[in-house]
Design a protein around this motif. Structure first.
Motif, PDB file in Angstrom:
ATOM      1  N   LEU A 398     -24.069 -24.300  14.699  1.00  0.00           N
ATOM      2  CA  LEU A 398     -25.011 -23.966  13.629  1.00  0.00           C
ATOM      3  C   LEU A 398     -25.193 -22.470  13.414  1.00  0.00           C
ATOM      4  O   LEU A 398     -25.703 -22.059  12.375  1.00  0.00           O
ATOM      5  N   GLY A 399     -24.812 -21.661  14.394  1.00  0.00           N
ATOM      6  CA  GLY A 399     -25.066 -20.227  14.298  1.00  0.00           C
ATOM      7  C   GLY A 399     -26.370 -19.863  14.981  1.00  0.00           C
ATOM      8  O   GLY A 399     -27.259 -20.697  15.166  1.00  0.00           O
ATOM      9  N   LEU A 400     -26.525 -18.599  15.326  1.00  0.00           N
ATOM     10  CA  LEU A 400     -27.666 -18.154  16.114  1.00  0.00           C
ATOM     11  C   LEU A 400     -28.978 -18.262  15.339  1.00  0.00           C
ATOM     12  O   LEU A 400     -30.003 -18.678  15.880  1.00  0.00           O
ATOM     13  N   GLY A 401     -28.966 -17.910  14.044  1.00  0.00           N
ATOM     14  CA  GLY A 401     -30.191 -17.943  13.254  1.00  0.00           C
ATOM     15  C   GLY A 401     -30.784 -19.339  13.159  1.00  0.00           C
ATOM     16  O   GLY A 401     -31.985 -19.542  13.394  1.00  0.00           O
ATOM     17  N   THR A 402     -29.968 -20.327  12.807  1.00  0.00           N
ATOM     18  CA  THR A 402     -30.447 -21.706  12.698  1.00  0.00           C
ATOM     19  C   THR A 402     -30.908 -22.238  14.043  1.00  0.00           C
ATOM     20  O   THR A 402     -31.863 -23.022  14.123  1.00  0.00           O
ATOM     21  N   THR A 403     -30.233 -21.821  15.111  1.00  0.00           N
ATOM     22  CA  THR A 403     -30.625 -22.255  16.455  1.00  0.00           C
ATOM     23  C   THR A 403     -32.047 -21.814  16.773  1.00  0.00           C
ATOM     24  O   THR A 403     -32.831 -22.572  17.354  1.00  0.00           O
ATOM     25  N   PHE A 404     -32.407 -20.594  16.400  1.00  0.00           N
ATOM     26  CA  PHE A 404     -33.771 -20.119  16.623  1.00  0.00           C
ATOM     27  C   PHE A 404     -34.784 -21.002  15.894  1.00  0.00           C
ATOM     28  O   PHE A 404     -35.857 -21.300  16.429  1.00  0.00           O
ATOM     29  N   LEU A 405     -34.464 -21.398  14.665  1.00  0.00           N
ATOM     30  CA  LEU A 405     -35.373 -22.254  13.900  1.00  0.00           C
ATOM     31  C   LEU A 405     -35.540 -23.618  14.567  1.00  0.00           C
ATOM     32  O   LEU A 405     -36.651 -24.161  14.626  1.00  0.00           O
ATOM     33  N   VAL A 406     -34.453 -24.173  15.059  1.00  0.00           N
ATOM     34  CA  VAL A 406     -34.527 -25.467  15.744  1.00  0.00           C
ATOM     35  C   VAL A 406     -35.404 -25.364  16.984  1.00  0.00           C
ATOM     36  O   VAL A 406     -36.234 -26.232  17.268  1.00  0.00           O
ATOM     37  N   LEU A 407     -35.246 -24.277  17.736  1.00  0.00           N
ATOM     38  CA  LEU A 407     -35.985 -24.110  18.984  1.00  0.00           C
ATOM     39  C   LEU A 407     -37.471 -23.818  18.770  1.00  0.00           C
ATOM     40  O   LEU A 407     -38.276 -23.981  19.684  1.00  0.00           O
ATOM     41  N   SER A 408     -37.847 -23.411  17.572  1.00  0.00           N
ATOM     42  CA  SER A 408     -39.243 -23.044  17.331  1.00  0.00           C
ATOM     43  C   SER A 408     -40.203 -24.221  17.490  1.00  0.00           C
ATOM     44  O   SER A 408     -41.408 -24.022  17.685  1.00  0.00           O
ATOM     45  N   VAL A 409     -39.686 -25.447  17.431  1.00  0.00           N
ATOM     46  CA  VAL A 409     -40.549 -26.616  17.607  1.00  0.00           C
ATOM     47  C   VAL A 409     -41.083 -26.693  19.040  1.00  0.00           C
ATOM     48  O   VAL A 409     -42.156 -27.256  19.276  1.00  0.00           O
ATOM     49  N   VAL A 410     -40.365 -26.095  19.993  1.00  0.00           N
ATOM     50  CA  VAL A 410     -40.787 -26.160  21.402  1.00  0.00           C
ATOM     51  C   VAL A 410     -42.111 -25.431  21.628  1.00  0.00           C
ATOM     52  O   VAL A 410     -43.077 -26.026  22.136  1.00  0.00           O
ATOM     53  N   PRO A 411     -42.241 -24.144  21.273  1.00  0.00           N
ATOM     54  CA  PRO A 411     -43.545 -23.492  21.474  1.00  0.00           C
ATOM     55  C   PRO A 411     -44.645 -24.086  20.617  1.00  0.00           C
ATOM     56  O   PRO A 411     -45.822 -24.047  21.016  1.00  0.00           O
TER      57      PRO A 411
END
Length: 457
Positions: A398-411
């Protein structure tokens, strides 16, 4: 001395993790590792911690806090040396297996020991372990930079991993010579004379050992029942249930977000600062220096806001940082691209990064404390494994940018949990051990086992 030696084990755990992170690029080039091999290698230690966090807690409940810590150092020395002198992927992996065993045992036991060393009025000091973590990470990166200037070439990862073995060997000797068994654990096992000696040695307290209690019929009462894995259910009953839920969610969330993003700061630095090992390492050192500041601040925020609310605020800041990083990655000016990881690390280290371990260590009585920190650590290690294994896969597809968005659900989920569960050991009137001692000394029916019913401390 005991405090520093217990913290030294946590320093080693962080250093051993950073040793692989700092040398991952050169190792990948030298051994021609695939993305799957990288994921397996990086996820091995936290995966083993899933198993050996509760094993460490069980050992500490049975034989004391100090012996498992010494055993962990032996595994750490063996794992570091095996990986440093390896010639293929399989041998490096086996070395990381041994490091994972050490990591799992050491972290669970060290936090329980630190909690029992520390009076409740100073319990916020436990959060300083987070600053120690980032000091170790920064130190390893600085050492890797030194090896780079010594022109060791792609073997730089061997020096980085091997140096962790040297630290482990030094700690093994010092802990064996000077580390003092927890008086609280000794007292919980009825070993009052030893508890008195250690109270005098550590604190200068002139305590007196009471006569051993005797059971009905004149026979000596048996000591407290040994706590084993089958007793882990007590952590999910009565008053312990919300405490276990809160500490587990904080530990899981902080492990996932840190090991998905923070652990890969050298990779992120390469993307921001260019394809230069030296620039990427210096950038990672700057990020981790922010982590040191956040770790030191976590003790202040934990004392002022409580561990629960400081975690909620920290999760909220990480959520904002990840969303903005995801939306602007590759498009933001260099200054903005640099400040966003700084915000991530600062919010993480000042809040949930420190509190996930501390809140577990402070939420249970001495007889189940090591088991509680072990189980919570196991849950946190699940987050570490997911972050380490899944992040490279998502990033590749997905690329680094999209990965950050996906991970934002954790916090985001972590913040909501902190707002929903109200327990906070810093703001409680007394520690669990003090509450249990008061209940045991009160006249009336004998107290039920810990966690036997609602409201039982």
């Amino acid at each position: 001395m005991s405090w520093y030696l217990a913290f030294g084990g946590l320093f080693l755990d962080a250093y051993a993790n950073a040793a692989l992170s700092a040398g991952l690029g050169p190792m990948t080039d030298q051994m021609h590792l695939s993305s799957t091999q990288i994921s397996v290698l990086t996820a091995t230690a936290p995966f083993l911690a899933i198993i050996f966090n509760p094993v460490g807690g069980w050992l500490a409940s049975r034989v004391g806090r100090v012996p498992p810590l010494l055993i962990a150092k032996v595994f750490a020395v063996a794992g570091a040396l095996l990986a440093a002198f390896s010639g293929d992927f399989s041998t490096v992996w086996l070395g990381r297996v041994l490091v994972g065993v050490a990591y799992g045992v050491d972290f669970a036991v060290a936090m329980a020991l630190l909690a029992e060393y520390t009076p409740k009025a100073s319990s916020g000091r436990l959060n300083l372990w987070q600053a120690v973590w980032y000091v170790a990470t920064t130190g390893n990166l600085a050492l890797a930079l030194g090896f780079y200037h010594l022109d060791v070439g792609q073997d730089i990862w061997r020096w980085s991993l091997g140096s962790a073995g040297v630290i482990a060997a030094v700690l093994l000797v010092l802990q064996w010579l000077f580390l003092v068994e927890s008086p609280a654990w000794l007292a919980s096992k009825g070993r009052l004379a030893e508890a008195v000696r250690n109270l005098r040695r550590m604190y200068g307290i002139e305590a007196v050992a009471a006569d051993a209690p005797r059971a009905t019929g004149g026979d000596p009462a048996s000591g407290p029942p040994a706590v084993g894995f089958r007793d882990a259910g007590v952590l999910f009953k009565g008053a312990y249930l919300p405490r276990t839920l809160l500490s587990s969610v904080i530990s899981l969330g902080q492990g996932l977000q840190y090991f998905a993003v923070g652990w890969y700061l050298p990779v992120i630095s390469l993307t921001i600062f260019g394809e230069s090992f030296e620039k990427a390492t210096i950038g990672s050192m700057v990020f981790n220096a922010v982590g040191i500041a956040g770790g030191l601040a976590s003790a202040f925020f934990g004392r002022r806001l409580g561990l629960r609310m400081s975690s909620a605020w920290g999760f909220g800041g990480v959520f904002v940082a990840l969303v903005v990083m995801g939306l602007t990655f590759g498009k933001a000016p260099l200054a903005v691209a640099f400040c966003l990881p700084v915000l991530f690390i600062l919010c993480h280290s000042a809040g949930p990064g420190a509190n996930g371990k501390s809140i577990a260590a402070l939420s249970y009585t001495s007889d189940v404390r090591a088991l509680g920190t072990g189980v919570t650590g196991m849950v946190g290690s699940f987050g570490s494994v997911i972050g380490l294994y899944v992040f490279p896969q998502i990033k590749e597809s997905l690329g680094l940018g999209t990965t950050f968005l996906v991970l934002s659900v954790v916090p985001l989920l972590g913040m909501l949990t902190c707002l929903a569960v109200k327990w906070d050991p810093i703001q409680a009137a007394a520690s669990p051990d003090e509450v249990a001692a008061t209940a045991a000394a009160a006249p009336g029916p004998a107290p039920r086992p810990v966690g036997a019913g609602e409201g039982q401390p």
